[in-house]
Motif scaffolding. Structure first.
Motif, mmCIF file in Angstrom:
data_model
loop_
_atom_site.group_PDB
_atom_site.id
_atom_site.type_symbol
_atom_site.label_atom_id
_atom_site.label_comp_id
_atom_site.label_asym_id
_atom_site.label_seq_id
_atom_site.Cartn_x
_atom_site.Cartn_y
_atom_site.Cartn_z
ATOM 1 N N ILE A 58 -1.490 -22.454 -36.937
ATOM 2 C CA ILE A 58 -0.997 -23.543 -37.394
ATOM 3 C C ILE A 58 -0.200 -24.074 -35.080
ATOM 4 C CG2 ILE A 58 1.159 -24.808 -37.693
ATOM 5 C CD1 ILE A 58 0.705 -24.046 -40.149
ATOM 6 N N LEU A 59 0.776 -22.024 -35.075
ATOM 7 C CA LEU A 59 0.576 -22.137 -33.836
ATOM 8 C C LEU A 59 0.218 -22.142 -32.600
ATOM 9 C CD1 LEU A 59 3.478 -19.004 -34.632
ATOM 10 C CD2 LEU A 59 4.042 -21.552 -34.550
ATOM 11 N N GLU A 60 -1.747 -22.526 -33.152
ATOM 12 C CA GLU A 60 -2.513 -22.415 -32.154
ATOM 13 C C GLU A 60 -2.311 -24.158 -31.410
ATOM 14 O OE1 GLU A 60 -5.427 -20.459 -33.269
ATOM 15 O OE2 GLU A 60 -4.673 -18.744 -34.166
ATOM 16 N N LEU A 61 -2.193 -24.539 -32.698
ATOM 17 C CA LEU A 61 -3.012 -26.330 -32.821
ATOM 18 C C LEU A 61 -1.663 -26.691 -31.183
ATOM 19 C CD1 LEU A 61 -2.207 -27.511 -36.050
ATOM 20 C CD2 LEU A 61 -4.598 -27.025 -34.776
ATOM 21 N N ALA A 75 -0.814 -20.090 -27.192
ATOM 22 C CA ALA A 75 0.285 -21.355 -27.500
ATOM 23 C C ALA A 75 -1.072 -22.289 -26.259
ATOM 24 C CB ALA A 75 1.007 -21.985 -26.582
ATOM 25 N N ALA A 76 -1.035 -23.681 -26.466
ATOM 26 C CA ALA A 76 -2.312 -24.520 -26.443
ATOM 27 C C ALA A 76 -2.148 -25.051 -25.651
ATOM 28 C CB ALA A 76 -2.161 -25.782 -27.509
ATOM 29 N N TYR A 77 -0.737 -25.251 -24.679
ATOM 30 C CA TYR A 77 -0.660 -25.865 -23.408
ATOM 31 C C TYR A 77 0.278 -24.608 -22.222
ATOM 32 C CZ TYR A 77 -1.275 -30.112 -24.436
ATOM 33 O OH TYR A 77 -1.770 -31.675 -25.204
ATOM 34 N N VAL A 78 -0.726 -24.081 -20.953
ATOM 35 C CA VAL A 78 -0.192 -23.215 -20.004
ATOM 36 C C VAL A 78 -0.444 -23.357 -18.904
ATOM 37 C CG1 VAL A 78 -0.907 -20.477 -19.760
ATOM 38 C CG2 VAL A 78 -1.572 -22.033 -21.890
ATOM 39 N N ILE A 79 1.640 -23.254 -18.380
ATOM 40 C CA ILE A 79 1.251 -23.961 -17.505
ATOM 41 C C ILE A 79 0.876 -21.672 -16.264
ATOM 42 C CG2 ILE A 79 3.114 -23.698 -15.449
ATOM 43 C CD1 ILE A 79 4.381 -24.999 -17.331
ATOM 44 N N VAL A 80 -0.033 -22.070 -15.229
ATOM 45 C CA VAL A 80 -0.517 -20.460 -14.735
ATOM 46 C C VAL A 80 -0.317 -20.519 -13.579
ATOM 47 C CG1 VAL A 80 -3.136 -19.281 -13.868
ATOM 48 C CG2 VAL A 80 -2.659 -20.914 -16.212
ATOM 49 N N VAL A 104 -11.349 -15.569 -16.295
ATOM 50 C CA VAL A 104 -11.484 -15.895 -17.116
ATOM 51 C C VAL A 104 -10.651 -15.884 -18.470
ATOM 52 C CG1 VAL A 104 -13.585 -14.354 -17.549
ATOM 53 C CG2 VAL A 104 -11.499 -13.106 -17.784
ATOM 54 N N ILE A 105 -10.189 -16.678 -19.887
ATOM 55 C CA ILE A 105 -9.460 -17.029 -20.640
ATOM 56 C C ILE A 105 -9.306 -15.637 -22.057
ATOM 57 C CG2 ILE A 105 -8.003 -18.213 -21.854
ATOM 58 C CD1 ILE A 105 -9.016 -20.837 -19.762
ATOM 59 N N SER A 106 -8.479 -15.061 -22.096
ATOM 60 C CA SER A 106 -9.125 -14.302 -23.101
ATOM 61 C C SER A 106 -7.424 -14.198 -23.998
ATOM 62 C CB SER A 106 -9.092 -12.829 -22.827
ATOM 63 O OG SER A 106 -10.154 -12.613 -22.471
ATOM 64 N N PRO A 107 -7.395 -14.751 -25.118
ATOM 65 C CA PRO A 107 -5.962 -15.333 -26.073
ATOM 66 C C PRO A 107 -5.684 -13.809 -26.894
ATOM 67 C CG PRO A 107 -8.082 -16.920 -26.570
ATOM 68 C CD PRO A 107 -7.927 -16.070 -25.143
ATOM 69 N N VAL A 108 -4.801 -13.900 -26.799
ATOM 70 C CA VAL A 108 -4.276 -13.317 -28.145
ATOM 71 C C VAL A 108 -4.034 -13.369 -28.898
ATOM 72 C CG1 VAL A 108 -3.149 -11.005 -28.523
ATOM 73 C CG2 VAL A 108 -3.995 -10.857 -26.248
ATOM 74 N N LEU A 109 -4.078 -13.961 -29.807
ATOM 75 C CA LEU A 109 -3.673 -15.041 -30.809
ATOM 76 C C LEU A 109 -3.054 -14.716 -31.265
ATOM 77 C CD1 LEU A 109 -6.705 -15.836 -33.104
ATOM 78 C CD2 LEU A 109 -6.021 -16.837 -30.819
ATOM 79 N N SER A 110 -1.865 -15.942 -32.153
ATOM 80 C CA SER A 110 -0.566 -14.915 -32.958
ATOM 81 C C SER A 110 -0.568 -14.312 -33.972
ATOM 82 C CB SER A 110 -0.039 -16.695 -33.651
ATOM 83 O OG SER A 110 0.053 -17.131 -32.256
ATOM 84 N N ALA A 111 -1.805 -14.220 -34.622
ATOM 85 C CA ALA A 111 -2.197 -13.142 -35.399
ATOM 86 C C ALA A 111 -2.193 -11.835 -35.335
ATOM 87 C CB ALA A 111 -2.605 -14.012 -36.786
ATOM 88 N N ILE A 142 -8.193 -25.135 -28.623
ATOM 89 C CA ILE A 142 -7.961 -26.107 -27.942
ATOM 90 C C ILE A 142 -6.760 -25.487 -26.654
ATOM 91 C CG2 ILE A 142 -7.172 -28.181 -26.938
ATOM 92 C CD1 ILE A 142 -9.844 -28.667 -28.222
ATOM 93 N N VAL A 143 -7.092 -25.102 -25.040
ATOM 94 C CA VAL A 143 -6.384 -24.366 -24.424
ATOM 95 C C VAL A 143 -5.980 -25.872 -22.899
ATOM 96 C CG1 VAL A 143 -5.908 -22.810 -22.910
ATOM 97 C CG2 VAL A 143 -6.544 -22.515 -25.027
ATOM 98 N N HIS A 144 -5.393 -25.985 -22.686
ATOM 99 C CA HIS A 144 -4.899 -27.180 -21.418
ATOM 100 C C HIS A 144 -3.849 -26.007 -20.527
ATOM 101 C CE1 HIS A 144 -5.042 -30.574 -24.692
ATOM 102 N NE2 HIS A 144 -4.929 -30.166 -24.794
ATOM 103 N N LEU A 145 -4.334 -26.397 -19.281
ATOM 104 C CA LEU A 145 -3.824 -25.602 -18.436
ATOM 105 C C LEU A 145 -4.021 -26.538 -17.079
ATOM 106 C CD1 LEU A 145 -7.320 -22.522 -18.055
ATOM 107 C CD2 LEU A 145 -4.553 -22.885 -19.269
ATOM 108 N N LYS A 146 -2.524 -26.308 -16.465
ATOM 109 C CA LYS A 146 -1.962 -26.603 -15.298
ATOM 110 C C LYS A 146 -1.144 -25.479 -14.247
ATOM 111 C CE LYS A 146 2.248 -28.970 -15.953
ATOM 112 N NZ LYS A 146 2.918 -30.018 -16.186
#
Length: 367
Positions: free
Chosen positions: A32-35, A55-60, A73-80, A89-93
């Protein structure tokens, strides 16, 4: 990734499934936290060309606050703490316009595939939306529109001298006053317009209508000439009053081509006449289209026999007594024959001319 589980495993009882329900619940909470919208945007700094968002929204931001840095690359470490999964889904700014973050287009594992195959500098105002599919991040929407809009705005600022290039997912340049000039060429307009379509005041196939100097669209865009219509106005912008008037065969060429000299040849060379509907009504045609019909009534007849009390008489004739001759100082009286059409129909005598029930209005013909 979250998972579905039978409700029976959610138990604190001892046994082979002890704790399984709680583990599943924890996984689903992590999913759910990934939504999108589940968490506030988080800030991430690039490390060796990579970020690991949770998280789904990331300020880089750039590594070490460098003036510029690349995101490979984007290598996310999931919450679980699980592996990546399709559909994420990931949003970048970008964090700061003074520190340039360039998203590198790449087909490598966990790499980023931009919509046009080119590197992209992250914006500080627009989010770059990516979705994970088969171990790669793909741009799914948003930036194509942003790119086209920026180009369109720039074209408008340049008075449309350099129209924006559109894509299947983008938009054309915005309209400017230059597009509203008669004969202007519209390039890269909406998808339903062909390339290089022209505007036109006069009705013409394949053109886009624009208003004339009076701010009106030429009536010929909306209908064919020679159509009749009624109005309580004394004049109409798209029609000629049907009063038998004489008009130029050149100026009203479209109308002349339709009705010719059916209602008068004008001067026989350069003009023609429109129909005269003053005091006339319109009647549906059979094989007599455009024929001018004169007023008329059906004939009626009757007869009388020899004038006597029992003589035969019918129709509009009837018997009566009346003065019929002058003898000496007075009129003599006797039987007579009288004529009264209203005895046949009440319409006789109801008017001084042939008249059907009507409301008077001006009749115009489109030209």
């Amino acid at each position: 990734m979250g998972e579905l589980a039978a409700r029976t495993i959610f138990s604190n009882d001892t046994g082979p499934f002890a704790g399984t329900g709680l583990d599943t619940l924890a996984k689903n909470q992590g999913a759910i936290l990934e939504l999108e919208g589940a968490q506030a945007p988080q800030s991430k700094t690039i490390t060796d060309g990579s970020i690991s968002p949770t998280a789904a929204y990331v300020i880089v931001d750039t590594e070490g606050s460098a003036a510029a840095d690349d995101l490979d690359v984007i290598s996310p470490v999931l919450s679980a703490s699980e592996n990546l999964h399709d559909g994420m889904i990931v949003h970048l700014k970008a964090a700061d316009s003074g520190r340039v973050v360039t998203v590198k287009n790449s087909s490598s594992s966990n790499g980023i595939n931009t919509y046009n195959g080119s590197d992209y500098i992250l914006s500080t105002t627009h989010w770059l939306k990516l979705q994970l599919r088969s171990g790669k991040w793909y741009e799914v929407e948003g930036r194509a529109m942003e790119t086209a809009l920026a180009a369109a705005t720039a074209a408008a600022a340049a008075a449309a001298s350099t129209p924006a290039t559109t894509t299947a997912r983008g938009i054309g340049r915005v309209a400017t006053s230059a597009d509203l000039v008669d004969g202007a060429t519209i390039n890269n307009g909406p998808a339903f317009l062909a390339a290089g379509v022209h505007t036109s005041v006069a009705a013409a196939a394949g053109k886009v209508p624009v208003a004339n100097a009076s701010g009106k669209i030429d009536h010929r865009w909306f209908g064919t000439p020679a159509r009749l219509f009624a109005s309580f106005n004394t004049s109409e912008p798209d029609g000629l009053l049907c009063n038998g008037g004489e008009y130029s065969r050149t100026t009203y060429a479209d109308l002349f081509a339709k009705i010719g000299t059916s209602f008068g040849a004008g001067d026989g060379i350069t003009t023609f006449n429109v129909p005269d509907f003053r005091g006339r009504t319109i009647q549906g045609a059979s094989a007599n289209l455009k024929e001018v019909l004169a007023a008329g009534l059906p004939n009626f007849a009757g007869f009388t026999g020899a004038l006597s009390a029992d003589s035969a008489i019918n129709g509009p004739f009837y018997k009566g007594w009346n003065a019929y001759g002058f003898t000496g100082s007075s009129y003599a009286t006797g039987p007579g024959t009288f004529f009264d059409p209203s005895r046949v129909s009440s319409i006789y005598g109801a008017s001084t001319t042939v008249q059907s029930p009507a409301i008077a209005a001006n009749i115009f013909i489109k030209y």
